[in-house]
Every structure is written in structure tokens, then in C-alpha cells.
Write a protein that holds these residues in place. Structure first.
Motif: not given
Length: 237
Positions: A56-58, A76-86, A223-237
Motif C-alpha cells: 500500500p501507499r504511502p 527511478g521507481a517513483g520515490f521522491v525525497i521527503r527529508r534529509r538527516e545529517w 556540543v562540538r558534534a561532527r557532521r559525518v554523513s547524511s541520510n535521505l528518506e524517500l517516499e512513494l505516494r
């Protein structure tokens, strides 16, 4: 050949060997996530096509933004970026973080979240903070994560969730209820958790922060956190 050994599982077989897997799971917040593990693009597309036709969707998935090929396959399967997290690496040493002198605001007590109220406060902070909630949520409650709460006048004012992962513990959520923010409650929750981990010999933790969450980004920087990467949440509706 794509088979379906369980309701939300699909296997790609070649000469009776499994060459790819797809799996869907319902997260605690009710959202449905899918993942596909396949070495070859053709196998990925076969598994994705079979799974998407049945689900089912979403529908959601999470990818490492550095994995350009996997991101392109999902898009390519139809998903779009919903949000980015560092993703940040956070030191636990109070001398480095500057949290050694932080105490809870007047009337606030930092406690281990009780089981009977855990779901209630989790639902409350999600309702008040959505859509600024973490994309990736580990399944389960007490089994995989520990929860620290800020208590004020007999109510939970805030919540911190920590997943004790083997390589590095992960802070999956820091949330303060509406009307109780800007009092230092989130900072007190973080200070208590990091101090506990530091006493246990844990030097760093990881934490994901939504790119649009200005307050959380400021807290991480403070708190001197160091950014190392990012994740994407993709969504298909």
C-alpha cells in the motif's frame, strides 16, 4: 525468478540461489518502509516491481545519500525525497561538550521513562513535532532502545531515545513537548545521557538531525558534534 516466502518478503532466485531480497516493515509510528538488497540493477528492479505492486501507499525507504546509485534506483521507481538527516558523531566527555555544569531546569527531573507512560509520551511528541521526526526508527520499544524522560509536575515534558548499537550508541530522538520548550530541557536530557555513557567508557555516540531543525542543529554544534554523513528518506505516494 522472484518468489514471496512471507507476506512482506520477496526473494530473487537464480539457479535456486538467492541473489536479492526485498522486505517491508511497519515502524512504530505506523509508516511502512521497504528495503531491497541486490547486487545487480536488473535484480533490484525485479524485486522493487514485485514488492511495489503488492504494498500500500504511502511507502518509505531510507538510503545513505552518498550511495548515488541506490538513490537513483529508488527515484527511478517513483520515490521522491521527503527529508534529509545529517548524521553527527557526538563526544560524551563533558569537558569537550561543555555540558558538565548543565542541570535540569527548576521542577524538572530526569528519569528513566516508565513503560506504562512510554507510548503515551512518544505519541504526544510525535503529534506535536511531526513532520520533523526521525526518518529511521528502530523497531520495538524496550527491547532495542532505552528511553530517558524529563518529568515536570507529574507529566513527561521531553524524551530521549538511545539505541545501544554495537559500534556506537545512537541517539534516535530528542523531543520536548510544545509549551515546554526553550527551558533547557532538551539540553538537560542530552547532558544526562552523555554523562552516563562517558562514565561507562563510551567515547562517542551518533545522532541524526533533520536539516530543517534549526534548534537541533544548534544543539549539535554547541556540543562540538561532527557532521559525518547524511541520510535521505524517500517516499512513494
Amino acid at each position: 525468478m522472484v518468489t514471496r516466502p512471507a507476506q512482506w518478503q520477496w526473494h530473487a532466485l537464480e539457479d535456486d540461489l538467492v541473489v536479492g531480497r526485498a522486505e517491508a516493515s511497519r515502524r512504530p509510528d505506523g509508516r511502512l518502509f521497504i528495503s531491497v538488497d541486490a547486487w545487480h540493477d536488473v535484480v533490484f528492479h525485479q524485486l522493487a516491481e514485485a514488492a511495489l505492486a503488492a504494498l500500500p501507499r504511502p511507502l518509505h525507504t531510507v538510503v545513505d545519500e552518498a550511495d548515488v546509485d541506490l538513490t537513483a534506483q529508488w527515484r527511478g521507481a517513483g520515490f521522491v525525497i521527503r527529508r534529509r538527516e545529517w548524521e553527527h558523531v557526538v563526544p560524551t566527555d563533558p569537558i569537550i561538550t561543555g555540558l558538565g555544569a548543565v542541570i535540569a531546569p527548576p521542577g524538572v527531573t530526569i528519569v528513566a521513562a516508565a513503560d506504562d507512560l512510554l507510548d503515551e509520551v512518544d505519541r504526544a511528541v510525535r503529534a506535536e513535532n511531526c513532520p520533523a521526526m526521525p526518518a529511521e526508527i528502530l523497531p520495538g520499544r524496550r527491547g532495542l532502545s532505552t528511553f530517558t524522560a524529563a518529568e515536570l509536575d507529574g507529566r513527561y515534558a521531553g524524551l530521549l531515545r538511545l539505541a545501544p548499537l554495537p559500534r556506537r550508541p545512537r541517539i534516535g530522538l530528542i523531543a520536548v513537548r510544545a509549551g515546554m520548550r526553550r527551558r533547557g530541557i532538551g539540553r538537560a536530557l542530552l547532558a544526562d545521557t552523555l554523562a552516563t555513557l562517558h562514565r561507562r567508557g563510551v567515547e562517542t555516540v551518533s545522532a541524526d538531525v533533520h536539516e530543517a531543525n534549526v534548534a537541533a542543529l544548534a544543539l549539535a554544534a554547541g556540543v562540538r558534534a561532527r557532521r559525518v554523513s547524511s541520510n535521505l528518506e524517500l517516499e512513494l505516494r
